[in-house]
Design a protein around this motif. Structure first.
Motif, PDB file in Angstrom:
ATOM      1  N   PHE A  79       0.838  -1.196   0.000  1.00  0.00           N
ATOM      2  CA  PHE A  79       0.000   0.000   0.000  1.00  0.00           C
ATOM      3  C   PHE A  79       0.877   1.252   0.000  1.00  0.00           C
ATOM      4  CE2 PHE A  79      -1.557   3.366   2.823  1.00  0.00           C
ATOM      5  CZ  PHE A  79      -2.664   3.807   2.129  1.00  0.00           C
ATOM      6  N   GLY A  80       1.897   1.272   0.872  1.00  0.00           N
ATOM      7  CA  GLY A  80       2.778   2.430   0.951  1.00  0.00           C
ATOM      8  C   GLY A  80       3.544   2.647  -0.341  1.00  0.00           C
ATOM      9  N   SER A  90      -3.731  -8.082  -3.195  1.00  0.00           N
ATOM     10  CA  SER A  90      -3.064  -7.074  -4.006  1.00  0.00           C
ATOM     11  C   SER A  90      -4.041  -6.006  -4.474  1.00  0.00           C
ATOM     12  CB  SER A  90      -2.388  -7.741  -5.206  1.00  0.00           C
ATOM     13  OG  SER A  90      -1.782  -6.785  -6.034  1.00  0.00           O
ATOM     14  N   PHE A  91      -5.235  -6.428  -4.886  1.00  0.00           N
ATOM     15  CA  PHE A  91      -6.223  -5.454  -5.364  1.00  0.00           C
ATOM     16  C   PHE A  91      -6.633  -4.501  -4.252  1.00  0.00           C
ATOM     17  CE2 PHE A  91     -10.733  -4.321  -5.623  1.00  0.00           C
ATOM     18  CZ  PHE A  91     -10.707  -3.530  -6.765  1.00  0.00           C
ATOM     19  N   VAL A  92      -6.932  -5.038  -3.079  1.00  0.00           N
ATOM     20  CA  VAL A  92      -7.413  -4.192  -1.989  1.00  0.00           C
ATOM     21  C   VAL A  92      -6.366  -3.146  -1.607  1.00  0.00           C
ATOM     22  CG1 VAL A  92      -8.048  -4.164   0.451  1.00  0.00           C
ATOM     23  CG2 VAL A  92      -9.037  -5.873  -1.084  1.00  0.00           C
ATOM     24  N   PHE A  93      -5.157  -3.569  -1.342  1.00  0.00           N
ATOM     25  CA  PHE A  93      -4.143  -2.629  -0.857  1.00  0.00           C
ATOM     26  C   PHE A  93      -3.618  -1.723  -1.976  1.00  0.00           C
ATOM     27  CE2 PHE A  93      -4.205  -5.810   2.446  1.00  0.00           C
ATOM     28  CZ  PHE A  93      -4.090  -5.050   3.601  1.00  0.00           C
ATOM     29  N   SER A 102      -0.292   0.602 -11.324  1.00  0.00           N
ATOM     30  CA  SER A 102      -0.795   0.010 -10.079  1.00  0.00           C
ATOM     31  C   SER A 102      -2.225  -0.484 -10.199  1.00  0.00           C
ATOM     32  CB  SER A 102      -0.689   1.030  -8.933  1.00  0.00           C
ATOM     33  OG  SER A 102       0.647   1.430  -8.740  1.00  0.00           O
ATOM     34  N   LEU A 103      -3.159   0.427 -10.477  1.00  0.00           N
ATOM     35  CA  LEU A 103      -4.574   0.073 -10.400  1.00  0.00           C
ATOM     36  C   LEU A 103      -4.989  -0.891 -11.504  1.00  0.00           C
ATOM     37  CD1 LEU A 103      -7.136   0.527  -8.803  1.00  0.00           C
ATOM     38  CD2 LEU A 103      -7.650   2.487 -10.281  1.00  0.00           C
ATOM     39  N   ALA A 104      -4.647  -0.587 -12.741  1.00  0.00           N
ATOM     40  CA  ALA A 104      -5.069  -1.449 -13.853  1.00  0.00           C
ATOM     41  C   ALA A 104      -4.512  -2.867 -13.732  1.00  0.00           C
ATOM     42  CB  ALA A 104      -4.662  -0.817 -15.188  1.00  0.00           C
ATOM     43  N   PRO A 105      -3.205  -3.051 -13.429  1.00  0.00           N
ATOM     44  CA  PRO A 105      -2.725  -4.432 -13.264  1.00  0.00           C
ATOM     45  C   PRO A 105      -3.404  -5.170 -12.114  1.00  0.00           C
ATOM     46  CG  PRO A 105      -0.876  -2.944 -13.595  1.00  0.00           C
ATOM     47  CD  PRO A 105      -2.088  -2.083 -13.395  1.00  0.00           C
ATOM     48  N   ALA A 141      -5.632  -8.493 -12.665  1.00  0.00           N
ATOM     49  CA  ALA A 141      -5.267  -9.756 -12.011  1.00  0.00           C
ATOM     50  C   ALA A 141      -6.429 -10.313 -11.195  1.00  0.00           C
ATOM     51  CB  ALA A 141      -4.056  -9.541 -11.113  1.00  0.00           C
ATOM     52  N   LEU A 142      -7.130  -9.426 -10.470  1.00  0.00           N
ATOM     53  CA  LEU A 142      -8.248  -9.890  -9.653  1.00  0.00           C
ATOM     54  C   LEU A 142      -9.366 -10.459 -10.509  1.00  0.00           C
ATOM     55  CD1 LEU A 142      -9.665 -10.161  -6.907  1.00  0.00           C
ATOM     56  CD2 LEU A 142     -10.571  -7.856  -7.274  1.00  0.00           C
ATOM     57  N   LEU A 143      -9.780  -9.724 -11.545  1.00  0.00           N
ATOM     58  CA  LEU A 143     -10.891 -10.197 -12.368  1.00  0.00           C
ATOM     59  C   LEU A 143     -10.525 -11.467 -13.122  1.00  0.00           C
ATOM     60  CD1 LEU A 143     -12.454  -6.914 -13.794  1.00  0.00           C
ATOM     61  CD2 LEU A 143     -12.828  -8.067 -11.611  1.00  0.00           C
ATOM     62  N   THR A 144      -9.264 -11.567 -13.535  1.00  0.00           N
ATOM     63  CA  THR A 144      -8.838 -12.786 -14.223  1.00  0.00           C
ATOM     64  C   THR A 144      -8.899 -13.989 -13.297  1.00  0.00           C
ATOM     65  OG1 THR A 144      -7.392 -11.507 -15.682  1.00  0.00           O
ATOM     66  CG2 THR A 144      -6.963 -13.872 -15.499  1.00  0.00           C
ATOM     67  N   VAL A 145      -8.407 -13.806 -12.072  1.00  0.00           N
ATOM     68  CA  VAL A 145      -8.430 -14.921 -11.120  1.00  0.00           C
ATOM     69  C   VAL A 145      -9.858 -15.278 -10.742  1.00  0.00           C
ATOM     70  CG1 VAL A 145      -7.817 -15.598  -8.774  1.00  0.00           C
ATOM     71  CG2 VAL A 145      -6.127 -14.504 -10.228  1.00  0.00           C
ATOM     72  N   LEU A 146     -10.705 -14.260 -10.505  1.00  0.00           N
ATOM     73  CA  LEU A 146     -12.103 -14.542 -10.179  1.00  0.00           C
ATOM     74  C   LEU A 146     -12.805 -15.243 -11.333  1.00  0.00           C
ATOM     75  CD1 LEU A 146     -13.309 -11.329  -8.328  1.00  0.00           C
ATOM     76  CD2 LEU A 146     -13.051 -13.609  -7.364  1.00  0.00           C
ATOM     77  N   GLY A 147     -12.464 -14.868 -12.543  1.00  0.00           N
ATOM     78  CA  GLY A 147     -13.143 -15.447 -13.697  1.00  0.00           C
ATOM     79  C   GLY A 147     -12.719 -16.856 -14.019  1.00  0.00           C
ATOM     80  N   THR A 148     -11.526 -17.231 -13.620  1.00  0.00           N
ATOM     81  CA  THR A 148     -11.053 -18.581 -13.944  1.00  0.00           C
ATOM     82  C   THR A 148     -10.967 -19.437 -12.680  1.00  0.00           C
ATOM     83  OG1 THR A 148      -8.790 -17.737 -13.818  1.00  0.00           O
ATOM     84  CG2 THR A 148      -9.804 -17.824 -15.983  1.00  0.00           C
TER      85      THR A 148
END
Length: 667
Positions: free
Chosen positions: A121-122, A229-232, A374-377, A381-388
């Motif tokens: 986060f920092g 990673s997405f949250v922080f 930061s934000l886009a990657p 990554a989150l949506l890809t993992v959730l989707g698969t």
């Protein structure tokens, strides 16, 4: 009921209890396999593998070999989707219920994981802000040293985040490995429980222990990493943009939230189609495992075309499920575009407005840094993992959270004066009809029949009345044209239930002995049977003298050494050793003499199972609890005494039956 057929050929030695004149024909081929196949006059019936019974045939028809899997049932696509959607909701409830105690027990690892993630986060917060200050206070302000200093700050912020990676993965192991270990233990326990309750475990248990537990492990690990990673990262990036200019959030948040919402809409359909894909994968694995264990039997029975046809159908099911999954995955590209590609485009389009309202040039470049680095990657990554992995994770975890399909056996007597709930019927026919063609007359027409645990049913009737067809329907080998067959309260064709071979054994008339030791022949349906159990079974069915004559359990035997009656006797011992709740004998004692037949049936009936006997002699009906008289589509049902009193057809049939006065009447 036709009299026993007497094949021609030179006589051979017969065991006590087997009828003379029923020896194996000299020209009968020895295929070296172990099925017990029954034949109707003038027809050839495929061999029974011992683990999955063969199908019954009407005269003049060819019966496909059963591969040990339930018959296919065609369902409309809409009904299948509705069923899969309901199943998915149930899966989410079960998985959520199981996940709560698992996560509560691991608050320590999750806390350590969050603490290490604060460094990420920092690093995110400092990175974009440092780029903005390097331009505004350094390079654009004529102070390159200050600009370089801010860039050095951004570079140094990466070092703690890199060090945090080690701590993150250590904390991840404390969350992921216990999940996999628990799933493996549960799968092994489930497989052993099914084997002990009803028969051998099938290939699905192997798939859960190996393939599916690894899917759950990788999916859970990827989900935890991506969500963390997405949250922080997202909080750090949004906080940094808010510091640079709150108006940046007005540009970035709408497409980001719209993309996440669109992605959320696809979660349920993706889970439904992921479930359908895994169901197809398990069905193919079960079919492959059963077929691999019965290749010689299938070849001997001529069942290869049917096995290939079913394998092709299962492959097509997998292909259709994979394509449906791919179509929904394509819809997620739009959501990823909204989250990842649209915010930078909007930032460029609104740059003049933002600059007019106080955003500096460095702040604009810092916002681009937050979005692209930061934000886009993190969102991608989150949506890809959730989707698969996320969809697979829910469906796979549901495989492990389902209760065992086999119900526990009921207690023998109520205690403390409280009535116990009634045990489910071992087998049940609900308005079952069956015909061997669309325009053929039904062999079984609208039959309702319920078999209670421990009951002995005799099925009688003239030749061609549908007795063997009924046996195949009860065993789940033939799918009914109409109606439903149920075992232990569940549909026989249920894909979620245990393998049919764990619930029933069909023993046809043509007993097949393969070339191997006597022990291997007798343990064919229950490989774990001990020598003591085999010896006791031989004695109980009166086959101990036959075992001594051939040389004991270690002696090699084959069909050429045994008469048809001796082969039937050994097949009955083989069935006696099984623990299935339903045993169907399709004239499996036709080559035994009446005394040996009575001894074998009584021994089989003493086991805690339901026994169905397609009767060859009237004495089998007299020994039964109830009798089903079949005469084409017409049936009559009752105890032996009730049918003698009210059924002229039963009395007429009894008058034409083979003499059996040597059989003692039941006391």
């Amino acid at each position: 009921m036709s009299a026993p057929r007497t094949p021609s050929g030179s006589p051979s030695a017969t065991a006590p209890g087997t009828s003379p004149g029923t020896e194996r024909p000299a020209d009968a081929p020895d295929t070296g396999t172990s099925p017990d196949a029954a034949t109707a006059p003038g027809t050839e019936r495929p061999a029974d593998t011992g683990t999955s019974p063969d199908a019954a045939t009407a005269p003049g028809t060819e019966r496909p070999a059963d591969t040990g899997t339930a018959p296919d049932t065609e369902r409309p696509a809409t009904a299948a989707t509705v069923s899969a959607t309901a199943a998915t909701k149930g899966s989410l409830r079960r998985v959520t219920r199981e996940a709560r105690p698992f996560l509560r027990a691991r608050t320590g690892p999750m806390g350590r994981l969050s603490a290490w993630s604060l460094l990420e986060f920092g690093q995110t917060l400092i990175g974009g802000y440092a780029v903005a200050q390097a331009l505004d206070r350094g390079f654009l302000d004529g102070a390159p040293a200050v600009g370089l200093l801010w860039l050095a700050v951004a570079a140094l912020a990466v070092l703690p985040a890199a060090l945090a990676t080690r701590g993150v993965f250590a904390g991840l192991a404390d969350l992921v490995e216990p999940l996999r270990d628990g799933l493996v233990r549960r799968a092994v326990t489930r497989g052993l429980g099914e084997a002990l309750d009803g028969g051998p475990a099938d290939s699905r248990s192997v798939s859960r222990v190996t393939h599916q537990s690894e899917i759950a492990r990788d999916g859970w690990g990827g989900l935890v990493l991506s969500l963390r990673s997405f949250v922080f990262t997202a909080v750090g990036a949004l906080a940094g943009m808010a510091v640079l200019s709150p108006r940046l959030l007005l540009v970035v948040l709408p497409p980001l939230l719209a993309g996440i919402a669109l992605f959320a809409v696809t979660l349920a359909p993706m889970a439904v189609h992921q479930r359908a894909y895994l169901d197809a994968d398990e069905a193919f694995a079960a079919h492959t495992g059963t077929t691999a264990g019965a290749l010689t039997d299938i070849a001997a029975a001529g069942g290869s075309p049917q096995v290939r046809e079913r394998a092709a159908r299962l492959t097509d099911d997998q292909t259709r499920a994979a394509r449906s999954l791919a179509r929904w995955a394509a819809a997620r590209i739009v959501a990823l575009g909204l989250c990842g590609a649209l915010p930078p485009i909007l930032l460029l389009l609104t740059a003049p407005w933002l600059l007019d309202h106080g955003l500096t040039t460095g702040g604009l470049l810092g916002a681009f840094t937050y979005l692209t680095q930061s934000l886009a990657p993190a969102v991608h990554a989150l949506l890809t993992v959730l989707g698969t992995a996320g969809g697979r994770l829910v469906v796979v975890l549901d495989r492990f959270t389902r209760p065992l399909s086999l119900p526990s056996p009921p207690a023998a007597h109520p205690r403390h004066g409280h009535a116990l709930p009634e045990a489910p019927l071992t087998a049940e026919l609900r308005s079952v009809s069956f015909a061997y063609g669309p325009a053929a007359r039904p062999v079984v027409d609208g039959l309702d029949l319920g078999l209670r645990p421990g009951e002995r049913l005799a099925v009688v009737g003239p030749s061609g009345s549908g007795k063997s067809t009924l046996a195949a329907l009860l065993a789940g080998v033939l799918p009914p044209t109409r109606g439903e067959v149920r075992w232990l309260g569940r549909p026989a064709a249920s894909p979620d239930g245990p393998e049919p071979t764990a619930l029933r054994t069909l023993l046809p008339q043509q007993a097949y002995i393969f070339t191997a030791t006597l022990r291997d022949n007798l343990r064919y349906l229950r490989p774990g049977a001990t020598d003591r159990e085999i010896t006791d079974a031989l004695a109980e069915l009166g086959a101990d003298r036959l075992a001594e004559r051939v040389g004991g359990l270690d002696a090699p035997v084959g069909p050429a050494r045994l008469s048809q009656g001796e082969r039937q006797l050994l097949a009955l011992v083989r069935a006696h050793l099984t623990t299935v709740p339903l045993l169907v004998l399709d004239e499996a004692t036709s080559h035994l003499d009446p005394a040996a037949e009575a001894r074998a049936e009584d021994a089989l009936a003493r086991r805690p199972r339901t026994l169905v006997v397609i009767a060859h002699r009237l004495a089998s009906a007299r020994r039964a609890d109830r009798v089903l008289l079949m005469d084409g589509a017409a049936t009559e049902y009752g105890t032996p005494d009730e049918l003698l009193a009210r059924s002229a057809r039963y009395r007429d049939l009894a008058g034409h039956w083979a003499p059996d006065h040597r059989i003692p009447q039941p006391r």
